[in-house]
Design a protein around this motif. Sequence first.
Motif, short mmCIF file in Angstrom:
data_model
loop_
_atom_site.label_atom_id
_atom_site.label_comp_id
_atom_site.label_asym_id
_atom_site.label_seq_id
_atom_site.Cartn_x
_atom_site.Cartn_y
_atom_site.Cartn_z
N PHE A 166 55.91 -37.29 90.42
CA PHE A 166 56.92 -36.89 89.56
C PHE A 166 58.07 -36.37 90.28
CE2 PHE A 166 58.64 -34.17 85.97
CZ PHE A 166 59.27 -33.11 86.43
N VAL A 167 59.44 -36.82 89.70
CA VAL A 167 60.80 -36.41 89.89
C VAL A 167 61.33 -35.53 89.09
CG1 VAL A 167 63.07 -37.34 90.61
CG2 VAL A 167 60.94 -38.98 90.98
N ALA A 168 61.47 -35.75 87.86
CA ALA A 168 62.37 -35.11 87.00
C ALA A 168 61.89 -35.07 85.72
CB ALA A 168 63.82 -35.14 87.07
N SER A 215 61.22 -31.36 95.97
CA SER A 215 61.97 -32.00 96.66
C SER A 215 63.26 -32.61 96.26
CB SER A 215 61.03 -33.25 97.05
OG SER A 215 60.91 -33.96 96.08
N VAL A 216 63.58 -32.71 95.08
CA VAL A 216 64.78 -33.10 94.27
C VAL A 216 65.76 -32.06 93.86
CG1 VAL A 216 63.84 -35.29 94.09
CG2 VAL A 216 64.32 -33.81 92.15
N LYS A 217 65.36 -30.87 93.53
CA LYS A 217 66.06 -29.87 92.97
C LYS A 217 67.18 -29.52 93.69
CE LYS A 217 63.19 -26.77 91.38
NZ LYS A 217 62.40 -25.77 90.94
N GLY A 218 68.25 -29.52 93.02
CA GLY A 218 69.59 -29.19 93.56
C GLY A 218 70.38 -30.42 93.96
N ARG A 219 69.72 -31.47 94.08
CA ARG A 219 70.37 -32.94 94.53
C ARG A 219 70.42 -33.91 93.28
NH1 ARG A 219 68.00 -35.92 98.17
NH2 ARG A 219 65.75 -35.22 97.90
N PHE A 220 69.29 -33.82 92.46
CA PHE A 220 69.24 -34.68 91.48
C PHE A 220 69.53 -34.13 90.07
CE2 PHE A 220 65.97 -37.93 93.47
CZ PHE A 220 66.89 -38.04 94.83
N THR A 221 69.91 -34.90 89.17
CA THR A 221 70.29 -34.34 87.87
C THR A 221 69.83 -35.46 86.82
OG1 THR A 221 72.35 -33.11 88.49
CG2 THR A 221 71.76 -33.39 86.17
N ILE A 222 68.83 -34.85 85.91
CA ILE A 222 68.47 -35.79 84.73
C ILE A 222 69.21 -35.31 83.55
CG2 ILE A 222 66.67 -34.29 84.30
CD1 ILE A 222 64.86 -36.60 83.50
N SER A 223 69.40 -36.47 82.83
CA SER A 223 70.23 -36.20 81.65
C SER A 223 69.85 -37.31 80.37
CB SER A 223 71.67 -36.08 81.68
OG SER A 223 72.12 -37.35 82.29
N ARG A 224 70.53 -37.14 79.24
CA ARG A 224 70.23 -38.26 78.23
C ARG A 224 71.10 -38.16 77.22
NH1 ARG A 224 64.40 -37.03 75.72
NH2 ARG A 224 65.05 -38.61 74.32
N TYR A 270 69.49 -41.05 81.99
CA TYR A 270 70.16 -41.08 83.15
C TYR A 270 69.54 -40.19 84.64
CZ TYR A 270 73.70 -42.56 80.29
OH TYR A 270 74.33 -43.31 79.12
N LEU A 271 69.62 -40.71 85.82
CA LEU A 271 69.08 -39.79 86.97
C LEU A 271 70.40 -39.97 87.99
CD1 LEU A 271 67.04 -38.07 88.09
CD2 LEU A 271 66.18 -40.05 89.47
N GLN A 272 71.08 -38.93 88.13
CA GLN A 272 72.24 -38.91 89.11
C GLN A 272 71.39 -38.40 90.31
OE1 GLN A 272 75.49 -39.98 89.22
NE2 GLN A 272 75.31 -39.46 91.25
N MET A 273 71.52 -39.08 91.67
CA MET A 273 71.05 -38.83 92.69
C MET A 273 72.01 -38.49 93.85
SD MET A 273 68.25 -42.17 92.21
CE MET A 273 67.25 -41.60 93.80
N ASN A 274 72.22 -37.50 94.20
CA ASN A 274 73.02 -36.96 95.18
C ASN A 274 72.55 -36.54 96.50
OD1 ASN A 274 75.11 -37.41 93.40
ND2 ASN A 274 75.01 -35.34 92.74
N LEU A 277 71.30 -38.13 98.98
CA LEU A 277 70.05 -38.90 99.39
C LEU A 277 69.87 -38.87 100.78
CD1 LEU A 277 70.87 -41.92 96.88
CD2 LEU A 277 68.82 -40.39 96.89
N LYS A 278 68.40 -38.97 100.86
CA LYS A 278 67.83 -38.62 102.13
C LYS A 278 66.91 -39.76 102.37
CE LYS A 278 67.45 -33.47 101.60
NZ LYS A 278 66.33 -32.48 101.66
N PRO A 279 66.83 -40.32 103.59
CA PRO A 279 65.79 -41.44 103.89
C PRO A 279 64.31 -41.23 103.02
CG PRO A 279 66.84 -41.02 105.73
CD PRO A 279 67.17 -39.85 104.99
N GLU A 280 63.75 -40.22 103.05
CA GLU A 280 62.46 -39.86 102.47
C GLU A 280 62.70 -39.88 101.11
OE1 GLU A 280 64.15 -37.66 104.60
OE2 GLU A 280 63.63 -35.75 104.04
N ASP A 281 63.70 -40.42 100.37
CA ASP A 281 63.85 -40.59 98.95
C ASP A 281 63.57 -42.06 98.63
OD1 ASP A 281 66.70 -38.29 98.59
OD2 ASP A 281 64.65 -37.83 98.11
#
Length: 127
Positions: free
Chosen positions: A46-48, A62-71, A79-83, A85-89
């Motif tokens: 699960f991501v969002a 693991s993604v809270k505060g970095r990714f934003t889900i919207s519709r 949409y998924l805005q990914m800010n 980003l880390k190699p583990e993503d």
Amino acid sequence: VQLIESGGGLVQAAGALTHSCPASGRTFSSYAMAWFLQAPGKERDFVAAISWTGARTYYSDSVKGRFTISRDNAKNTMYLQMNSLKPEDTAAYYCTADERITYGGTGYRTPGLYDYWGQGTQVTVSS
């Protein structure tokens, strides 16, 4: 409903990407939606998630505060805005939808409860 994703690619660490998931059908607003990821040899995680109107959103730790889900229900698109980003993503990212998802528990984090899936798009984050 049919889901067609776009937005994957190769990006350097600390970079950003935006995924979009347009959907066919006239009842887009009746579907709860989510993003999951799957790394090679691992289970789908699960991501969002986002509720039908977009009023509720949920994120993995693991993604809270970095990714934003919207519709945008007028455009039948999630949409998924990914800010930051880390190699583990690095993984294949999948959008998914289902009409029966509820948010009273944590079932929305379970991939097996979703009926409709996009084809997946690869995100690779280099260090």
